[in-house]
Design a protein around this motif. Structure first.
Motif, PDB file in Angstrom:
ATOM      1  N   ASP A  76       0.804  -1.210   0.000  1.00  0.00           N
ATOM      2  CA  ASP A  76       0.000   0.000   0.000  1.00  0.00           C
ATOM      3  C   ASP A  76       0.851   1.282   0.000  1.00  0.00           C
ATOM      4  O   ASP A  76       0.812   2.064   0.959  1.00  0.00           O
ATOM      5  CB  ASP A  76      -0.897  -0.032   1.250  1.00  0.00           C
ATOM      6  CG  ASP A  76      -2.173   0.765   0.976  1.00  0.00           C
ATOM      7  OD1 ASP A  76      -2.394   1.112  -0.183  1.00  0.00           O
ATOM      8  OD2 ASP A  76      -2.907   1.049   1.941  1.00  0.00           O
TER       9      ASP A  76
ATOM     10  N   HIS B 114       2.707   4.925  -0.304  1.00  0.00           N
ATOM     11  CA  HIS B 114       2.354   6.357  -0.393  1.00  0.00           C
ATOM     12  C   HIS B 114       3.239   7.034  -1.427  1.00  0.00           C
ATOM     13  O   HIS B 114       2.885   8.053  -1.994  1.00  0.00           O
ATOM     14  CB  HIS B 114       2.535   7.034   0.958  1.00  0.00           C
ATOM     15  CG  HIS B 114       1.627   6.448   1.995  1.00  0.00           C
ATOM     16  ND1 HIS B 114       0.268   6.554   1.895  1.00  0.00           N
ATOM     17  CD2 HIS B 114       1.878   5.715   3.099  1.00  0.00           C
ATOM     18  CE1 HIS B 114      -0.293   5.916   2.906  1.00  0.00           C
ATOM     19  NE2 HIS B 114       0.670   5.389   3.648  1.00  0.00           N
TER      20      HIS B 114
ATOM     21  N   ASP C  69      -2.839   6.003  -6.498  1.00  0.00           N
ATOM     22  CA  ASP C  69      -3.144   7.072  -5.550  1.00  0.00           C
ATOM     23  C   ASP C  69      -1.950   7.337  -4.626  1.00  0.00           C
ATOM     24  O   ASP C  69      -2.060   7.288  -3.398  1.00  0.00           O
ATOM     25  CB  ASP C  69      -4.408   6.700  -4.739  1.00  0.00           C
ATOM     26  CG  ASP C  69      -4.905   7.887  -3.929  1.00  0.00           C
ATOM     27  OD1 ASP C  69      -4.548   9.021  -4.273  1.00  0.00           O
ATOM     28  OD2 ASP C  69      -5.627   7.670  -2.924  1.00  0.00           O
ATOM     29  N   CYS C  70      -0.807   7.564  -5.229  1.00  0.00           N
ATOM     30  CA  CYS C  70       0.391   7.862  -4.441  1.00  0.00           C
ATOM     31  C   CYS C  70       1.337   8.744  -5.265  1.00  0.00           C
ATOM     32  O   CYS C  70       1.180   8.850  -6.480  1.00  0.00           O
ATOM     33  CB  CYS C  70       1.091   6.570  -4.037  1.00  0.00           C
ATOM     34  SG  CYS C  70       1.840   5.718  -5.399  1.00  0.00           S
ATOM     35  N   SER C  71       2.286   9.395  -4.561  1.00  0.00           N
ATOM     36  CA  SER C  71       3.239  10.240  -5.305  1.00  0.00           C
ATOM     37  C   SER C  71       4.252   9.364  -6.019  1.00  0.00           C
ATOM     38  O   SER C  71       4.584   8.270  -5.543  1.00  0.00           O
ATOM     39  CB  SER C  71       4.041  11.160  -4.396  1.00  0.00           C
ATOM     40  OG  SER C  71       3.290  11.626  -3.384  1.00  0.00           O
TER      41      SER C  71
ATOM     42  N   LYS D 196      -9.440  10.558  -6.543  1.00  0.00           N
ATOM     43  CA  LYS D 196      -9.277   9.699  -5.367  1.00  0.00           C
ATOM     44  C   LYS D 196     -10.377   8.640  -5.348  1.00  0.00           C
ATOM     45  O   LYS D 196     -11.557   8.952  -5.459  1.00  0.00           O
ATOM     46  CB  LYS D 196      -9.336  10.558  -4.094  1.00  0.00           C
ATOM     47  CG  LYS D 196      -8.776   9.825  -2.928  1.00  0.00           C
ATOM     48  CD  LYS D 196      -8.355  10.714  -1.782  1.00  0.00           C
ATOM     49  CE  LYS D 196      -7.675   9.910  -0.706  1.00  0.00           C
ATOM     50  NZ  LYS D 196      -6.483   9.199  -1.142  1.00  0.00           N
TER      51      LYS D 196
END
Ligand code: XUL
Length: 517
Positions: free
Chosen positions: A425, A427, A450-452, A502
């Protein structure tokens, strides 16, 4: 002045980075040789010989030697003083095997006077072509090995992967079954990585844990050859394999051939090579747990360092050795850049147009779904490949430019789905490999996960990782110095996910489950 040289022998090219580590770390030079453009005489435009009737995908090991020679030659042409190179290491595409006969073993230590590496290793192979990681011809050998061991889960428990078609053990078994006489004429079986390290050092070098774990032959418990798996694979196999040793093993000094041809100093040290993915883990600074890496290369891979091995319940993922110690987990997607390239060509777009279409198309492509499996896929397993699609007018994605975005969305949603078992998961994802330079593709990745997404100026993280490994093993570099260098080399700001999207892609995941079922 002290230099470190890192070499990447990948599927489609051989490349090298040279670092100056006299004060801080500085990139001196980056060179590459493409098999398609620079060595067309080997007939392997994408790095392999097309057309294996039963899923065989092979390459001529002499092409890799030609690539190494030409790559060093190009480096020399940049004006580099080779005598300043303190140490060399490298990495190879994983799983591919090289079969040396008795003459080849001899040549490893005495090819000094040869005019080129290719002529030096003439008549040195008991198998003229090497199966590479794209080969899917060993389904029955995998099942035989699993049956001997008591089932796939037992093979997975011991080696970190169930028996996998492209892994070296099943490939060796098929060679033994199809060409027993050539098998028994084989004096040494190397991986691409250990073969090239042996050539560079003029010695019969070891296989390292990082790459060795991709063979279905190494026991994770004590990182040594597993006698039961050796016996289940082929007779007399142990004596045909070198030792399996930690990645930080110095093999020796550079071979006389390279001193003569390129002017290396006689004290230049050669560190064991590893696999491209383990090397990339070090090259992006992710060899400590907690960082997820996605590499968009010929194959796409998703990987991370892990302290203890844990395995994929679906059997598609793997555990390899982390060159820095401990382990790494990896999921491989065969239809990576090769599939993006096919989609681009079919749509008749340039890369700029491909990126523009991705940027201009709406997220979700108004219901168009595409999973471009031009080749048999590894994750999820699909023996035959085939394009899965939905929502295109008349079922014809080929005439709809929005297929560019749909293909990239499909690839990343498949990646998210298939890597969920790792429960990482992320980030932040460290993005590397040739296609990581494409900002449109990187933005889709940020939105889907959904992460940088962080990228580096140097996309050659495999060769960079090799140079770093040599520096770490020699005590000339620290992980802190590497981290500082990597932060300095970061490309722009991280790419951040679009806040309006998102949760959007999570809701699409189920549709891909249906498409795949
Ligand atoms: C990993 C794999 C590929 C190759 C080629 O298991 O098969 O990523 O290493 O890059």
């Amino acid at each position: 002045m002290a230099y470190l040289l890192g070499i990447d022998a990948s599927t489609q090219s051989v490349s090298a980075v040279l670092l100056d580590i006299t004060e801080n770390i500085h990139l001196v030079s980056e060179v590459a040789v493409s098999f398609a453009e620079d060595l067309p005489e080997w007939g392997a435009p994408q790095g392999f010989i097309p057309g294996g009737p039963e899923g065989e995908v092979h390459a001529d090991p002499r092409m890799w030697l030609a690539g190494l020679d030409l790559c060093l030659h190009r480096l020399k042409e940049t004006g580099v003083n080779f005598s300043k190179i303190t140490a060399v290491s490298g990495a190879g595409q994983q799983h591919g095997t090289v079969y040396l006969n008795a003459r080849g073993m001899q040549r490893l230590t005495d090819f000094e006077s040869a005019g080129s590496l290719v002529s030096g290793f003439a008549e040195s192979f008991s198998r003229n072509t090497s199966p590479i990681w794209m080969d899917t011809s060993t389904f029955s050998q995998c099942r035989e090995i699993e049956t001997s061991l008591g089932g796939p889960l037992e093979v997975c428990r011991r080696t970190g992967s169930i028996a996998i078609e492209r892994f070296s053990g099943p490939q060796i078994r098929r060679f033994f079954q199809c060409e027993p006489r050539a098998y028994f004429r084989t004096a040494r079986i190397h991986l691409v990585s250990s073969f090239l390290a042996s050539v560079l050092s003029g010695q019969d070098g070891p296989i390292d844990f990082g790459d060795g774990a991709g063979m279905n032959l190494v026991r994770l418990r004590d990182l040594d050859w597993d006698p039961d798996l050796l016996a289940a694979t082929a007779p007399e196999l142990r004596e045909k394999l070198p030792d399996v040793l930690p990645s930080a093993t110095w093999i020796g000094r550079i071979a006389p051939y390279f001193r003569k041809q390129y002017g290396f100093h006689e004290n230049t040290r050669v560190l064991a090579f590893t696999g491209d993915n383990p090397s990339s883990l070090v090259g992006v600074g992710a060899s400590k747990s907690g960082r997820v890496v996605i590499s968009l290369g010929t194959s796409d891979t998703f990987f991370a360092a892990i302290p203890q091995p844990f395995t994929d319940p679906e059997g598609c993922g793997h555990v390899f050795g982390n060159p820095h110690g401990g382990f790494m987990t990896l999921q491989c997607f065969l239809n990576g850049s090769l599939a993006r390239e096919e989609v681009r060509k079919t749509l008749g777009l340039s890369w700029d147009q491909f990126s523009q279409v991705i940027d201009e198309s709406p997220a979700g492509c108004e219901g168009r779904r595409l999973l471009p499996f031009f080749f048999p896929e590894i994750s999820p397993r699909r023996e035959k490949g085939g394009i899965l699609q939905k929502g295109f007018a008349n079922g014809r994605w080929e005439t709809d430019r929005m297929a560019a975005r749909a293909a990239v969305e499909g690839q990343f949603l498949n990646m998210k789905r298939a890597s969920a078992w790792m429960q990482l998961d992320p980030h932040v994802v460290f993005l590397t490999g040739g296609a990581s330079r494409n900002t449109a593709i990187a933005q889709v990745l940020a939105d889907v996960f959904d992460c940088s997404v962080r990228r580096m100026e140097i996309s050659g993280s495999v060769a960079l990782g090799a140079a770093f490994r040599a520096g770490l093993a020699g005590g000339w570099l620290t992980l802190e110095a590497i981290d500082q260098f990597l932060s300095r080399s970061e490309k722009g700001n991280p790419i951040v996910p679009n806040p309006h999207l998102k949760g959007f892609y999570s809701t699409l995941l189920q549709e891909y489950d249906t498409l795949l079922s």
